[in-house]
Design an enzyme around this catalytic site. Structure first.
Site, short mmCIF file in Angstrom:
data_model
loop_
_atom_site.label_atom_id
_atom_site.label_comp_id
_atom_site.label_asym_id
_atom_site.label_seq_id
_atom_site.Cartn_x
_atom_site.Cartn_y
_atom_site.Cartn_z
N GLU A 51 41.47 38.06 29.19
CA GLU A 51 41.00 38.08 30.42
C GLU A 51 42.19 37.87 31.31
OE1 GLU A 51 37.91 35.51 33.33
OE2 GLU A 51 38.53 34.47 31.68
N LYS A 104 31.67 40.24 34.81
CA LYS A 104 31.19 39.03 34.46
C LYS A 104 29.84 38.62 35.12
CE LYS A 104 33.76 34.36 34.15
NZ LYS A 104 35.04 33.95 34.55
N CYS A 109 34.46 35.03 29.27
CA CYS A 109 34.76 33.63 29.59
C CYS A 109 33.73 32.86 29.58
CB CYS A 109 36.02 33.51 30.61
SG CYS A 109 36.82 31.89 30.82
#
Length: 273
Positions: free
Chosen positions: A40, A110, A151
């Site tokens: 990321e 995301k 994440c």
């Protein structure tokens, strides 16, 4: 098949980050990796103050470089959160995936934005600048089907369960946990997602930079379907290699057949869109 995770030291200079990343991708390919993942925020520092400045469209400068190196090396390349993506006046935390022919296979925006407040330790609010994605992201390879998260997505067990239901045998999460959440939950969450769904989980972080405004935990990791950590980095820049053994996955699912023992008459998790 061999998986490589590139734990890159990220600077404030985008062109330098791209050059280093592509060089390490070539190195991983030369060592037999068929699927390579970047972390990321591999081409920009992590922080809401940076997202607009470093944002690009897809396709754009960074993703073009990734496409070219994937084609050159004949690999599957997961571009971490390659860039803050600009689209229609909104910014997204986006991971682009390229095939051995350089084609864009999918991109994952995301889904769960990192808005947290741990008093006295860390406060962060991605939603100040980013918009959430609204879809699951999977792609097929000759080896197995792969599911993507970024994440904070890893904290949501339902998302991983959907990927398992859809036939994924490997989940990859480019991520940048911090010095508060990293030691507490980074490995724990990976092992939980792997055991719950009897699949491989890989996470790829930037290398730790103590001088950065946001200090990443590092420790890029691969966990097998038994919940064992089979490869793990430290904090420094490195490339983590591991061989994904799908026969072992099949054996574990046969030995403890939880996937066929679920009580779908009592509960269930479904994908809505």
């Amino acid at each position: 098949f061999r998986l490589a995770l590139i734990q890159l030291h990220v600077s404030a200079v985008k062109s330098d980050n791209l050059q280093r990343a592509c060089g390490l991708v070539r190195e991983a390919s030369a060592k037999g990796a068929k699927l390579v993942a970047l972390p990321e925020c591999f081409n920009s520092p992590y922080g809401t103050q940076y997202f607009k400045e470093y944002a690009e469209k897809i396709p754009g400068e960074s993703t073009q470089k990734l496409s070219e190196v994937a084609k050159e090396c004949r690999i599957y390349l997961i571009g971490g959160r390659s860039i803050p993506e600009e689209d229609g006046g909104k910014l997204y935390n986006t991971c682009a995936v390229f095939g051995p022919d350089g084609a864009l296979l999918t991109k994952h925006r995301k889904v769960h934005l990192f808005d947290i407040n741990v008093p006295g330790k860390i406060q962060f609010k991605e939603s100040e600048t980013l918009s959430p994605g609204n879809s699951f992201s999977m792609f097929d390879t000759p080896y197995c089907k792969v599911g993507l998260g970024i994440c904070y997505d890893m904290r949501f067990a339902e998302m991983a369960q959907i990927y398992g239901q859809k036939g994924c045998q490997l989940l990859i999460y480019p991520g940048a946990f911090n010095m508060t959440t990293g030691p507490a939950h980074w490995e724990l969450l990976q092992r939980g997602r792997a055991v719950d769904n009897q699949l491989y989980v890989a996470t790829v972080s930037p290398a730790r930079d103590e001088k950065a405004s946001y200090v990443a935990w590092g420790h890029s990791t691969v966990v097998n379907p038994w919940g064992e950590v089979i490869a793990k980095a430290g904090a420094e820049e490195t490339v983590v290699y591991t061989d994904i053994d799908l026969k072992k996955l099949a054996e574990i699912r046969q030995q403890i057949p939880i996937l066929s023992q679920k009580r779908c008459d009592l509960y269930g998790v479904e994908m809505k869109k």
